[in-house]
Design a protein around this motif. Structure first.
Motif, PDB file in Angstrom:
ATOM      1  N   ILE B  18      -0.849   8.016   0.010  1.00 20.74           N
ATOM      2  CA  ILE B  18      -1.396   9.101   0.836  1.00 20.74           C
ATOM      3  C   ILE B  18      -0.973   8.969   2.295  1.00 20.74           C
ATOM      4  O   ILE B  18      -0.481   9.920   2.891  1.00 20.74           O
ATOM      5  CB  ILE B  18      -2.936   9.175   0.704  1.00 20.74           C
ATOM      6  N   ILE B  19      -1.173   7.797   2.881  1.00 21.72           N
ATOM      7  CA  ILE B  19      -0.789   7.698   4.306  1.00 21.72           C
ATOM      8  C   ILE B  19       0.576   7.027   4.471  1.00 21.72           C
ATOM      9  O   ILE B  19       1.054   6.877   5.594  1.00 21.72           O
ATOM     10  CB  ILE B  19      -1.854   6.984   5.163  1.00 21.72           C
ATOM     11  N   ASP B  20       1.181   6.611   3.392  1.00 16.64           N
ATOM     12  CA  ASP B  20       2.548   6.067   3.407  1.00 16.64           C
ATOM     13  C   ASP B  20       2.720   4.971   4.448  1.00 16.64           C
ATOM     14  O   ASP B  20       3.541   5.097   5.370  1.00 16.64           O
ATOM     15  CB  ASP B  20       3.569   7.199   3.633  1.00 16.64           C
ATOM     16  N   LEU B  21       1.987   3.929   4.276  1.00 13.40           N
ATOM     17  CA  LEU B  21       2.100   2.802   5.197  1.00 13.40           C
ATOM     18  C   LEU B  21       3.491   2.160   5.134  1.00 13.40           C
ATOM     19  O   LEU B  21       4.005   1.730   6.183  1.00 13.40           O
ATOM     20  CB  LEU B  21       1.005   1.772   4.871  1.00 13.40           C
ATOM     21  N   PRO B  22       4.119   2.114   3.968  1.00 16.73           N
ATOM     22  CA  PRO B  22       5.494   1.593   3.955  1.00 16.73           C
ATOM     23  C   PRO B  22       6.399   2.393   4.903  1.00 16.73           C
ATOM     24  O   PRO B  22       7.150   1.804   5.691  1.00 16.73           O
ATOM     25  CB  PRO B  22       5.921   1.744   2.492  1.00 16.73           C
ATOM     26  N   GLY B  26       8.102   1.417   8.795  1.00 16.52           N
ATOM     27  CA  GLY B  26       9.557   1.315   8.677  1.00 16.52           C
ATOM     28  C   GLY B  26       9.977   0.353   7.586  1.00 16.52           C
ATOM     29  O   GLY B  26      10.997  -0.338   7.709  1.00 16.52           O
ATOM     30  N   GLY B  27       9.147   0.267   6.561  1.00 12.12           N
ATOM     31  CA  GLY B  27       9.497  -0.587   5.432  1.00 12.12           C
ATOM     32  C   GLY B  27       9.089  -2.040   5.601  1.00 12.12           C
ATOM     33  O   GLY B  27       9.234  -2.851   4.680  1.00 12.12           O
ATOM     34  N   ALA B  28       8.546  -2.385   6.786  1.00 10.34           N
ATOM     35  CA  ALA B  28       8.153  -3.784   6.998  1.00 10.34           C
ATOM     36  C   ALA B  28       7.053  -4.195   6.025  1.00 10.34           C
ATOM     37  O   ALA B  28       6.945  -5.355   5.621  1.00 10.34           O
ATOM     38  CB  ALA B  28       7.682  -3.978   8.436  1.00 10.34           C
ATOM     39  N   LEU B  29       6.220  -3.237   5.674  1.00 15.39           N
ATOM     40  CA  LEU B  29       5.116  -3.508   4.752  1.00 15.39           C
ATOM     41  C   LEU B  29       5.375  -2.702   3.475  1.00 15.39           C
ATOM     42  O   LEU B  29       5.237  -1.477   3.471  1.00 15.39           O
ATOM     43  CB  LEU B  29       3.802  -3.068   5.413  1.00 15.39           C
ATOM     44  N   GLY B  30       5.761  -3.394   2.421  1.00 13.54           N
ATOM     45  CA  GLY B  30       6.064  -2.703   1.169  1.00 13.54           C
ATOM     46  C   GLY B  30       4.840  -2.531   0.294  1.00 13.54           C
ATOM     47  O   GLY B  30       3.786  -3.122   0.556  1.00 13.54           O
ATOM     48  N   PRO B  31       4.963  -1.718  -0.751  1.00 14.33           N
ATOM     49  CA  PRO B  31       3.842  -1.503  -1.660  1.00 14.33           C
ATOM     50  C   PRO B  31       3.298  -2.804  -2.259  1.00 14.33           C
ATOM     51  O   PRO B  31       2.084  -2.951  -2.427  1.00 14.33           O
ATOM     52  CB  PRO B  31       4.449  -0.614  -2.754  1.00 14.33           C
ATOM     53  N   GLU B 104      -0.313  -8.335  13.645  1.00  9.66           N
ATOM     54  CA  GLU B 104       0.143  -7.002  14.069  1.00  9.66           C
ATOM     55  C   GLU B 104       0.344  -6.026  12.921  1.00  9.66           C
ATOM     56  O   GLU B 104       1.221  -5.165  12.965  1.00  9.66           O
ATOM     57  CB  GLU B 104       1.426  -7.107  14.903  1.00  9.66           C
ATOM     58  N   LEU B 105      -0.456  -6.176  11.881  1.00 13.75           N
ATOM     59  CA  LEU B 105      -0.366  -5.224  10.763  1.00 13.75           C
ATOM     60  C   LEU B 105      -1.117  -3.954  11.139  1.00 13.75           C
ATOM     61  O   LEU B 105      -1.904  -3.942  12.096  1.00 13.75           O
ATOM     62  CB  LEU B 105      -0.922  -5.872   9.482  1.00 13.75           C
TER      63      LEU B 105
END
Lengths: 545, 545
Positions: B18-22, B26-31, B104-105
């Protein structure tokens, strides 16, 4: 808020001008009598209960060495209750030639007195409420000999009464009752079993208590048709203890001073009340009056919430003025006031319907229809009002010392006991609505329509969903159950508006609060109406039967 | 209920789909990272907090001999919190060349973790929440030297933080703050005054606590423009006690294990944080993140209410089947589930807006608009859900042993603190709506319209009353205040529906609960809309200004 009236003034107004108790009693009860009785009840509540209600909560009921102690000041409060003759207010004066001791005043007047007493201290008020229920059941179903033995001490308040229904496995579903009643060979019975959630099952306010108990005879059929009603006193005629005792009390969210007992019946001597296997009938007769009484508890907690919140908001200065001048705080106070007044008058309307049925031979359909609405709508709103009242206090509301939190804790039981509000909703739809094809509801809504044009949209929407429920619910009980709570709630908001519109028409002092309710709160009925017609959206979530 | 998902599954879904954190990182945090972190947080909550949350409530915080003790198992739970590195999840890694220790997440991930921790034990969760607020304020307003001294121990969790705002006469109106800060002649200050309602103001989980305090300089102008922010540690650098102490703790309705302290500052050594007389600005920067955190508390209490009620209803047999098969009980469970899921996703949406502003330079208008809605709507609904969950339990819900009553008691604080929900509503209308002429709200509603045709009536009604408020509210602040709470509530119901519609579009497992919400709960928005336009019915009750 402008032109605000006190609960006692509202009650006198409602009893006199709205439900016309003078007319209903053929002039036996005049406006001055009503004002005098309400004034006395108000004084009793303010002097004997209000000042120590927080101390009662803090002390709570205490279980020690097998007996229950109530807060110390309850002794004097209960003594004054007896001396005032309050318990017998609506009880019979004479039955079968026996002087029972009651005053036979209308049920609506009793409800008004109950509201004031409950506002003073809800925990205390439950004891007289349950005694009244026992009187009701015995007056209708007991033999003359039983009535002669039990009614005089109950009506005077010298004894108290209980309702022993619930067992661990039998809550809303009383068909699961397992307590046993075995004949003792001398016309009496011995009761064995465990009952839970027994309000004032044991206490120190009176030496004796009469327990009304649901139990099964040895040869009883299973289910609800095999349950009989029995009465067992705590003390037997010779003054010895009956074989029953309190096994402990519950630690509860609220009504701390009202002991909620586990009652253990260990071969207790009892008499049957009414016919074998017809116990639920007798119990329901008693529960219906009790349900109106519980509805009144919701109103009373709204009244208590309002009194505390108004007093706080008048003296708490923020932003350079008392917070009751801030529109959002004024909104919360107006919501409590409007909802509570609506519930107060609706409860009286139901009481009047009961009185008309009993005194004038009117049909019972009206009171039967109104009872679940008064019970559930007024108690749900009592919780809402307690929440609003707490919120008015800001951070102080969360501190127990303020007293606002106690109102929420106490009010929260009322939507649960005497039949949960979900049970009330199903009673309304499946017993009251479907059984007469909606006839009484349509008659009621015709009166609502005629009262005030501002009620038209709500009344029309209710007529529409009444037809929907009669059609769909008849074919599909799950759909009726899925929408029952929303239907009851929509009816409650609408009937509350009806009562306020009538109040405004009778006395201009009520016009501003009626205007507020009709414009700002009545639209909530429409939201619940939309919910009713969307029953399928809920049924889609249920596994196939 | 069919195809039910767990809160942890919902959170992973919301953060990823929904909020597309990945994408946002910028891809730093993957699913997989998201799933792993949420899984760990869920395990922490279930193992360290859930099993003893009722014991924590029963034990409560204890004030004795001038110090506060928390429940014994809090020591181990807090140690595990530190060891897991949870406190630094969203804290800075480095500031001005200083290694602060955070990860820094994204804030949205921190909010998801907070929900799970708060569901485990709300009282416990408040300690890390307040520390996070202190980190936030110091990261923005403290000097590099102050940051180097205070941030590492706060970010690791070795110290905790507080927010010392409220005084007896200064609640919602902080202009009334009287605490004094006098220069000590060496660049520092001495704070004198009394603060109340200080959560975790004293405790035994860490040796040191940093208090952030609002106080006035000797020459400060009156009102809000004369308030500065200070920081005072409990222990000074040399290990000695600072001149501040806990004067007592409050007896509260809920969150019993979270000490709510009276804090006495008796010439406490302090440093100023940020500029003189600009303390409220710094405090508000800290409060905004805290307000989203409090909104999450409402969601978490809904989740706790649902878990308890579902477990009870699955095993409680009445009428020959588990009560969760009875449509009216299924209705209550579905309401809790739908509302809680809507709040959960809406809170993440607000968190994402904050992250987009911070990480991608997006405008702050979106998070500013959503913050009061998340704080107030989610916490009001948390109380509703706690009430529904209690009701599902019937009589057992009123008994403290069951745990359902605790959820209500705990949830009830959230609409009050960090700015009452009435304050949130005024913030929404007067600061967020009127200041930009409704631009951001219209942009948001355009997205709502486009998401699902079932949202159209609600979105259009909100657009209409937005225009009404912009017109009338601009001219008449009392009318804006009179309708602010209803406006916020209408927006909350509508945006909650928007989130569920998006969830259903992204994953068919969410379609049934979204359908339930949109059909049965969303009409409540219309009721509140009607209320907004009837502001005059309330204003008629107020005395002329």
């Amino acid at each position: 808020m402008t032109q605000s009236t006190t609960p006692a003034e509202d009650l006198v107004f409602g009893l006199t001008r709205i439900i016309d108790l003078p007319g209903l009693t053929g002039g036996a009860l005049g406006p001055e009598d009503i004002a005098a009785i309400i004034g006395e009840a108000d004084r009793y509540s303010r002097e004997m209960l209000w000042p120590q209600a927080q101390a009662a909560d803090h002390h709570g009921a205490v279980y020690e060495n097998g007996v229950v102690r109530t807060p110390p000041h309850y002794q004097a409060a209960y003594k004054a209750w007896i001396e005032g003759g309050w318990q017998g207010l609506a009880a019979p004066a004479e039955l079968n030639g026996i002087d029972v001791g009651g005053q036979e005043l209308p049920q609506a007047l009793w409800m008004a007195v109950s509201e004031l007493v409950t506002t003073g201290d809800m925990a205390f008020s439950l004891c007289p409420l349950l005694t009244a229920g026992a009187i009701e059941a015995l007056a209708r179903f007991a033999t003359p000999a039983q009535q002669a033995e039990w009614l005089p001490p109950l009506v005077s308040g010298a004894w108290t009464g209980t309702m022993c229904l619930t067992e661990p496995q039998a809550g809303s579903d009383l068909s699961q009752v397992r307590s046993k009643a075995e004949p003792d060979g001398q016309g009496g019975y011995r009761i064995t079993g465990q009952k839970i959630f027994i309000t004032f099952g044991d206490h120190d306010l009176t030496p004796n208590t009469l327990h009304l108990i649901l139990a099964r005879l040895p040869d009883a059929p299973p289910g609800t048709r095999g349950i009989s009603l029995f009465a067992a006193p705590k003390l037997l005629l010779d003054g010895s203890r009956n074989a029953l005792r309190c096994g402990g009390i519950e630690k509860k969210l609220g009504i701390h001073a009202a002991p909620t007992c586990v009652m253990l019946f260990e071969g207790a001597a009892a008499q049957m009340v009414g016919e074998p296997n017809r116990g639920l009938n007798a119990m329901f007769a008693m529960m219906n009056a009790a349900r109106l009484g519980v509805g009144v508890e919701g109103v009373a907690q709204g009244a208590r919430a309002l009194a505390l919140a108004e007093a706080y908001a008048a003296q708490r200065i923020q932003g350079g003025r008392p917070i009751d001048r801030h529109p959002d705080v004024a909104r919360m106070l107006a919501e409590i006031r409007g909802i509570t007044l609506a519930g107060r008058l609706l409860a009286l309307e139901a009481g009047a319907a009961l009185d008309r049925a009993r005194r004038q031979g009117a049909t019972e359909a009206r009171v039967a229809l109104l009872t679940p609405i008064v019970k559930a709508w007024c108690t749900d709103r009592g919780v809402d009002c307690a929440n609003l009242g707490l919120q008015v206090h800001g951070g102080a509301g969360f501190i127990e010392e303020t007293g606002a939190a106690q109102v929420l804790r106490d009010a929260r039981i009322a939507p649960i006991y005497e039949g949960t509000n979900g049970i009330q909703a199903m009673d309304l739809v499946s017993r009251k609505l479907l059984r007469d094809g909606g006839a009484e509801m349509r008659a009621l809504l015709a009166e609502v329509r005629a009262a005030d044009s501002r009620l038209l949209p709500a009344a029309e929407a209710l007529e529409r969903v009444t037809a929907w429920l009669l059609d769909r619910g008849q074919r599909d009980p799950a759909a009726a159950e899925a929408s029952a709570a929303a239907y009851l709630d929509a009816a409650g908001w609408t009937l509350g508006g009806w009562m306020l519109a009538r109040a405004a028409a009778a006395d201009a002092r009520y016009a501003p609060i009626a205007g507020f309710y009709l414009a700002r709160l009545l639209p909530r009925a429409a939201a619940r109406v939309a919910e009713i017609e969307a029953a399928d959206a809920l049924l889609a979530l249920l596994p196939a039967a």
